[in-house]
Design an enzyme around this catalytic site. Structure first.
Site, short mmCIF file in Angstrom:
data_model
loop_
_atom_site.label_atom_id
_atom_site.label_comp_id
_atom_site.label_asym_id
_atom_site.label_seq_id
_atom_site.Cartn_x
_atom_site.Cartn_y
_atom_site.Cartn_z
N ARG A 1 20.68 54.69 -81.08
CA ARG A 1 19.28 54.80 -81.56
C ARG A 1 18.95 53.67 -82.52
NH1 ARG A 1 18.46 57.74 -85.75
NH2 ARG A 1 19.90 59.39 -85.11
N TYR B 1 -8.34 52.44 -75.11
CA TYR B 1 -7.53 53.35 -74.29
C TYR B 1 -7.65 54.77 -74.84
CZ TYR B 1 -3.43 55.29 -71.99
OH TYR B 1 -2.59 56.06 -71.24
N ASP C 1 -4.27 45.36 -78.84
CA ASP C 1 -3.55 45.92 -77.69
C ASP C 1 -3.71 44.89 -76.58
OD1 ASP C 1 -2.82 47.20 -75.32
OD2 ASP C 1 -3.51 49.16 -76.01
N LYS D 1 2.80 48.52 -67.94
CA LYS D 1 1.81 47.88 -67.09
C LYS D 1 2.31 46.51 -66.65
CE LYS D 1 -0.23 51.66 -68.30
NZ LYS D 1 -1.10 51.77 -69.47
C1 LIG Z 1 -1.30 52.64 -70.58
C2 LIG Z 1 -1.88 52.08 -71.82
C3 LIG Z 1 -1.44 52.51 -73.08
C4 LIG Z 1 -0.43 53.63 -73.25
O1 LIG Z 1 0.83 53.23 -72.84
P1 LIG Z 1 1.92 54.26 -72.21
O2 LIG Z 1 3.02 53.34 -71.80
O3 LIG Z 1 1.26 54.97 -71.08
O4 LIG Z 1 2.30 55.19 -73.30
C5 LIG Z 1 -2.00 51.89 -74.19
N1 LIG Z 1 -2.93 50.92 -74.08
C6 LIG Z 1 -3.38 50.49 -72.89
C7 LIG Z 1 -4.41 49.43 -72.82
C8 LIG Z 1 -2.87 51.05 -71.72
O5 LIG Z 1 -3.34 50.63 -70.54
#
Ligand SMILES: *Cc1c(COP(=O)(O)O)cnc(C)c1O
Length: 384
Positions: free
Chosen positions: A53, A106, A179, A204
């Site tokens: 961890r 998001y 983000d 993603k």
């Molecule tokens: C999918 C997404 C998240 C969240 O991420 P997870 O891996 O699903 O927890 C945050 N910001 C954006 C822009 C996203 O597309």
């Protein structure tokens, strides 16, 4: 890799944190599954590793790669994008603090702040961060601790001028988090534009193959990094070794993937922008897009997400259920094309809030398939 700072993006993506294995010369460093590490005496560690961890060499390799590709000093890898966001937010916020967030952020981020952090005394305020006048009004009203922006945003692809937002937010004493999931560092480097922290859902584009869930926090601010790293260790939402390795492998091809995603998306946007069956196409690569000029300045490509507005919610739903090559699914950023109906899928949790998405919108995550097949698929689904 000591010379990595001087290298360019595509070289960093392939090599940063990826030196051949010191013992065997293996060009691909092994995946370290061990949960614990032999000590040569009590507290005498071989390479700083003690327990999985707290640290794992495969995760360290990914964290170095993440820092390098975003041009940050420090990278941290988490079990999901939201786990990364949670650790960062708890690291920088105290009870009484406020987060100012974009009006099409998001939905999960908004839910995390309003419903999880809310009961602990953190508040959230929503503004159109792509509108500098609205930003000035919001900052003058009350100073937030954090300004949180996505650009391009999801799913309407609003574009925010990161450098100018950072300037205003810093003047108000706030830290700026971008983000960067949609643009990726292959196309946009927020830290160089003045942001304090970059977060990712590596699920993603960074992973890129829809086979791993993960998240990241990257910063050059040592204090923010140390506080976030403490939460990573103390709360424990770390990425597992195989997840970290899959993400590293994905990142190596990020540059060429983003080029192809952008090319395909541009062709789709250009093709359907003047199609009578489509009310409106949202894509920052269209010169008619309100954020086109800023996007052209701060990005080196316009990305792989295109949203379409159809004439009614009914038509949008029918379109989303009629494509064949575009798979109906949540998420985005993989090599395969996906179609999403935000109102009832990705954005269902923000229905009825200031972040709600019109029911006429469908979002395409344009993959790297042959463009003619993608165009045919959309054309057929529009006639369905
Ligand atoms: C999918 C997404 C998240 C969240 O991420 P997870 O891996 O699903 O927890 C945050 N910001 C954006 C822009 C996203 O597309």
């Amino acid at each position: 890799m000591t010379t990595s700072a001087a290298r360019q993006f595509d070289s960093l993506a392939v090599h940063a944190g990826q030196d051949p294995d010191a013992t065997t010369g293996a060009v691909i460093p092994p995946v370290h599954f061990s949960s614990t590490y032999a000590q040569d005496g009590i507290g005498t560690l071989r390479d700083g590793y003690e327990y999985g961890r707290a640290g794992n060499p495969t995760r360290t390799a990914l964290e170095r790669q993440l820092a390098a590709i975003e041009g940050g000093a420090f990278g941290l890898s988490f079990a999901s994008g939201l786990a990364a966001e949670d650790a960062l937010l708890r690291a920088v916020l105290s009870p009484g603090d406020e987060v100012l967030i974009g009006n099409d952020a998001y939905g999960g981020t908004y839910r995390l702040i309003s419903r999880l952090l809310g009961p602990w005394g953190v508040s959230v305020r929503v503004a159109d961060l792509s509108d500098p006048a609205a930003v000035e009004v919001a900052l003058a009203e009350r100073a937030p601790r954090v300004v949180w922006v996505e650009t391009p945003s999801n799913p309407l692809l609003r574009v925010t001028d990161i450098a100018s937002l950072a300037q205003s937010a810093h003047a108000a004493g706030a830290i700026v988090v971008v983000d960067n999931t949609f643009a990726t560092p292959a196309l946009q480097r927020p830290l160089a534009l003045g942001a304090d922290v970059v977060v990712h859902s590596t699920t993603k584009y960074l992973g890129g193959h829809s086979d791993v869930v993960g998240g990241a926090v990257i910063t050059s601010d040592a204090e923010i990094h140390e506080q976030t790293r403490f939460l990573q260790f103390a709360a424990g939402a770390v990425s597992g070794p195989l997840d970290a390795w899959l993400t590293t492998r994905g990142i190596k091809t990020l540059g060429i993937r983003m080029q192809r995603h952008s090319q395909n998306a541009q062709r789709i946007a250009d093709t359907f922008a003047h199609d009578a069956r489509v009310a409106r196409v949202f894509y920052p690569g269209l010169t008619s897009h309100p954020g086109h000029e800023i996007a052209a300045e701060q990005m080196s490509g316009f990305g792989g997400i295109v949203s379409l507005e159809l004439e009614s919610g009914e038509r949008a739903r029918r379109f989303a259920e009629s494509t064949r090559l575009f798979t109906l699914a949540e998420s985005l950023g993989g090599v395969e094309s996906l179609v999403n109906y935000p109102d009832a899928m990705t954005h269902a949790s923000v229905r009825g809030t200031e972040l709600a998405v019109p029911e006429t919108i469908v979002r395409l995550s344009v993959g790297i398939e042959a463009i003619d097949d993608l165009l045919d698929d959309i054309d057929r689904a529009l006639d369905a």
